[in-house]
Motif scaffolding. Structure first.
Motif, PDB file in Angstrom:
ATOM      1  N   ARG A 100       0.587  -1.298   0.123  1.00  0.00           N
ATOM      2  CA  ARG A 100       0.584  -0.343   0.120  1.00  0.00           C
ATOM      3  C   ARG A 100       1.314   1.148   0.059  1.00  0.00           C
ATOM      4  O   ARG A 100       0.578   2.238  -0.663  1.00  0.00           O
ATOM      5  CB  ARG A 100      -0.996  -0.035   1.045  1.00  0.00           C
ATOM      6  CG  ARG A 100      -1.692  -1.179   1.125  1.00  0.00           C
ATOM      7  CD  ARG A 100      -3.076  -1.418   2.464  1.00  0.00           C
ATOM      8  NE  ARG A 100      -3.793  -1.897   2.313  1.00  0.00           N
ATOM      9  CZ  ARG A 100      -3.661  -3.187   3.042  1.00  0.00           C
ATOM     10  NH1 ARG A 100      -2.663  -3.656   4.096  1.00  0.00           N
ATOM     11  NH2 ARG A 100      -4.584  -4.740   3.239  1.00  0.00           N
ATOM     12  N   GLU A 119     -10.267  -6.757  16.267  1.00  0.00           N
ATOM     13  CA  GLU A 119     -10.997  -5.160  15.854  1.00  0.00           C
ATOM     14  C   GLU A 119     -10.021  -4.699  16.802  1.00  0.00           C
ATOM     15  O   GLU A 119      -9.835  -3.614  16.851  1.00  0.00           O
ATOM     16  CB  GLU A 119     -11.850  -5.156  15.675  1.00  0.00           C
ATOM     17  CG  GLU A 119     -13.004  -5.532  14.075  1.00  0.00           C
ATOM     18  CD  GLU A 119     -13.927  -6.261  14.289  1.00  0.00           C
ATOM     19  OE1 GLU A 119     -14.653  -5.644  15.289  1.00  0.00           O
ATOM     20  OE2 GLU A 119     -14.818  -6.054  12.459  1.00  0.00           O
ATOM     21  N   HIS A 136     -17.943  -6.916   3.558  1.00  0.00           N
ATOM     22  CA  HIS A 136     -18.007  -8.168   5.153  1.00  0.00           C
ATOM     23  C   HIS A 136     -16.570  -7.254   5.478  1.00  0.00           C
ATOM     24  O   HIS A 136     -15.674  -6.650   5.221  1.00  0.00           O
ATOM     25  CB  HIS A 136     -17.642  -8.854   4.290  1.00  0.00           C
ATOM     26  CG  HIS A 136     -17.280 -10.162   5.528  1.00  0.00           C
ATOM     27  ND1 HIS A 136     -16.728 -10.347   6.575  1.00  0.00           N
ATOM     28  CD2 HIS A 136     -18.573 -11.020   6.073  1.00  0.00           C
ATOM     29  CE1 HIS A 136     -16.989 -10.762   7.737  1.00  0.00           C
ATOM     30  NE2 HIS A 136     -17.828 -11.520   6.856  1.00  0.00           N
ATOM     31  N   PRO A 137     -16.912  -6.928   7.099  1.00  0.00           N
ATOM     32  CA  PRO A 137     -16.224  -6.672   8.109  1.00  0.00           C
ATOM     33  C   PRO A 137     -14.891  -7.135   7.887  1.00  0.00           C
ATOM     34  O   PRO A 137     -13.574  -5.923   7.950  1.00  0.00           O
ATOM     35  CB  PRO A 137     -16.422  -6.565   9.139  1.00  0.00           C
ATOM     36  CG  PRO A 137     -17.795  -7.761   9.086  1.00  0.00           C
ATOM     37  CD  PRO A 137     -17.853  -7.639   7.621  1.00  0.00           C
ATOM     38  N   TRP A 145     -12.638  -7.513   5.974  1.00  0.00           N
ATOM     39  CA  TRP A 145     -11.833  -7.069   4.285  1.00  0.00           C
ATOM     40  C   TRP A 145     -10.985  -6.213   5.154  1.00  0.00           C
ATOM     41  O   TRP A 145     -10.071  -5.316   4.413  1.00  0.00           O
ATOM     42  CB  TRP A 145     -12.645  -6.498   3.383  1.00  0.00           C
ATOM     43  CG  TRP A 145     -13.454  -7.449   2.196  1.00  0.00           C
ATOM     44  CD1 TRP A 145     -14.856  -7.784   1.855  1.00  0.00           C
ATOM     45  CD2 TRP A 145     -12.912  -8.403   1.465  1.00  0.00           C
ATOM     46  NE1 TRP A 145     -14.684  -9.055   0.806  1.00  0.00           N
ATOM     47  CE2 TRP A 145     -13.474  -9.148   0.879  1.00  0.00           C
ATOM     48  CE3 TRP A 145     -11.430  -8.523   1.405  1.00  0.00           C
ATOM     49  CZ2 TRP A 145     -13.239  -9.353  -0.626  1.00  0.00           C
ATOM     50  CZ3 TRP A 145     -10.996  -9.558  -0.097  1.00  0.00           C
ATOM     51  CH2 TRP A 145     -11.586 -10.445  -0.867  1.00  0.00           C
ATOM     52  N   HIS A 146     -12.193  -5.003   5.902  1.00  0.00           N
ATOM     53  CA  HIS A 146     -10.907  -4.187   6.533  1.00  0.00           C
ATOM     54  C   HIS A 146     -10.442  -4.100   7.884  1.00  0.00           C
ATOM     55  O   HIS A 146     -10.384  -3.338   8.846  1.00  0.00           O
ATOM     56  CB  HIS A 146     -11.647  -2.774   6.357  1.00  0.00           C
ATOM     57  CG  HIS A 146     -12.017  -2.774   4.690  1.00  0.00           C
ATOM     58  ND1 HIS A 146     -11.122  -1.902   3.706  1.00  0.00           N
ATOM     59  CD2 HIS A 146     -12.967  -2.416   3.842  1.00  0.00           C
ATOM     60  CE1 HIS A 146     -11.567  -2.202   2.684  1.00  0.00           C
ATOM     61  NE2 HIS A 146     -12.920  -2.571   2.544  1.00  0.00           N
ATOM     62  N   ALA A 147     -10.291  -5.080   8.277  1.00  0.00           N
ATOM     63  CA  ALA A 147     -10.377  -5.650   8.977  1.00  0.00           C
ATOM     64  C   ALA A 147      -8.447  -5.471   9.009  1.00  0.00           C
ATOM     65  O   ALA A 147      -8.352  -5.803   8.899  1.00  0.00           O
ATOM     66  CB  ALA A 147     -10.726  -6.820  10.056  1.00  0.00           C
ATOM     67  N   PRO A 148      -8.085  -5.144  11.012  1.00  0.00           N
ATOM     68  CA  PRO A 148      -6.738  -4.786  10.928  1.00  0.00           C
ATOM     69  C   PRO A 148      -6.129  -6.316  11.170  1.00  0.00           C
ATOM     70  O   PRO A 148      -6.382  -6.623  11.922  1.00  0.00           O
ATOM     71  CB  PRO A 148      -6.561  -3.579  12.331  1.00  0.00           C
ATOM     72  CG  PRO A 148      -8.055  -4.103  12.837  1.00  0.00           C
ATOM     73  CD  PRO A 148      -9.460  -4.330  11.994  1.00  0.00           C
TER      74      PRO A 148
END
Length: 315
Positions: A123, A245, A265-266, A268-271
């Motif tokens: 990223r 999370e 869906h959460p 995908w972007h969970a830490p």
């Protein structure tokens, strides 16, 4: 009256499989809408690769003469719902070993990428950011492999050169190997707190569904990495989300529940969660190994010899 030559259904063109026995008529079917012939004539059904359960089981009820169902995956959970339509005595065989090298490679890739912060660096590259820092090594990390079959053992083979800490092995039942003891699943509560990396490589069965539940995850040490190259439902997704999370655990997942993971869906972007789209076995190594395995199985079948990797027999 001449006996009818029995059919074998393959997801590959027969001419691509060198050494097939000549005692069968080979039909290519990889899940298309139309069947290649009358399913009633099929005696050996090689299931389509990476197709849905509905597609895979669709011909089974119309195969009264079937003797063997051969999957191209190590797992057979996608077939169990359709086996009730079959007569007694049908052998279900999996493809143990076909995906071993590729899945073990991906397990190691997920571990290294997660520990070394590769997703963040990618990223950063997209944003032209120089993300210098101190990252974690696999060296000296303690590893727990849950599911010590061919894939679990191959993962350990690949861990050896990385100088990781102790490797602990767990399987359905305890046993001893050349590398050391394999613990039973019942020992997991005592083993989880000591592992920096926990790798799931189990088949999906009633005893492993939801194995990595809230209690399992709670026993993992703070900052530990959970790697799932097994099946999505082996992990309780809600319980995992709760842990990542709040920043207590990290995860690297080749399989998810649900799967495919839907947009929004959460997970995908969970830490600290790295996701790959169930590609453990989908590599250039798959086809040659799968074709060699099918030739071996069909040669054994034609000769009336025992088949490899029989998981169960119906009836």
């Amino acid at each position: 009256m001449t006996a009818k030559t029995p059919d074998v259904w393959l997801p590959f063109p027969a001419e691509e499989l060198e050494g097939l026995p000549g005692s069968f008529r080979y039909r290519r079917w990889d899940g298309e809408e139309d069947f290649p012939a009358d399913p009633a004539d099929c005696v050996f059904y090689v299931t389509p690769y990476m197709k849905s359960q509905a597609v895979t089981v669709r011909p089974l009820a119309r195969m009264p003469g079937l003797e063997v169902v051969q999957t191209l995956t190590a797992g057979t959970d996608h077939l169990l719902g359709g086996l009730g339509a079959l007569p007694a005595g049908v052998r279900l065989c999996n493809a143990a070993g076909v995906h071993t090298a590729s899945t073990a490679e991906l397990a190691l890739t997920l571990i290294l990428a997660s520990l070394r912060g590769i997703p963040g660096m990618v990223r950063g590259q997209d944003r032209e950011e120089w993300r210098f820092g101190v990252y974690e090594a696999l060296a000296d990390k303690s590893v727990l492999i849950v599911g010590y079959g061919s894939i679990g053992a191959a993962v350990e083979d690949r861990l050896v050169p990385f100088e990781c800490g102790p490797v602990t092995r767990v399987a359905r039942t305890a046993r001893t190997t050349a590398r050391g003891p394999v613990h039973a699943l019942a020992d997991l509560p005592a083993l989880l707190p000591g592992a920096d990396v926990v790798i799931l490589a189990t088949p999906l069965t009633e005893s492993t569904r939801g194995l990595a539940d809230a209690g399992f995850l709670r026993r993992m040490k703070d900052g530990a990495l959970l790697v799932n190259v097994a099946r999505g439902p082996v992990v309780d997704t809600g319980a995992l989300l709760a842990e990542v999370e709040r920043g207590r655990l990290r995860a690297a997942l080749d399989v998810t529940d649900p799967e495919p993971l839907p947009a929004g869906h959460p997970l995908w972007h969970a830490p600290d969660v790295l996701i790959t789209p169930h590609v453990g076995g989908s590599t250039s190594a798959f086809e040659p190994r799968a074709k060699r395995m099918l030739v071996r199985q069909l040669t054994r079948f034609a000769a009336g010899e025992p088949l490899e990797h029989t998981v169960l027999v119906t009836g």
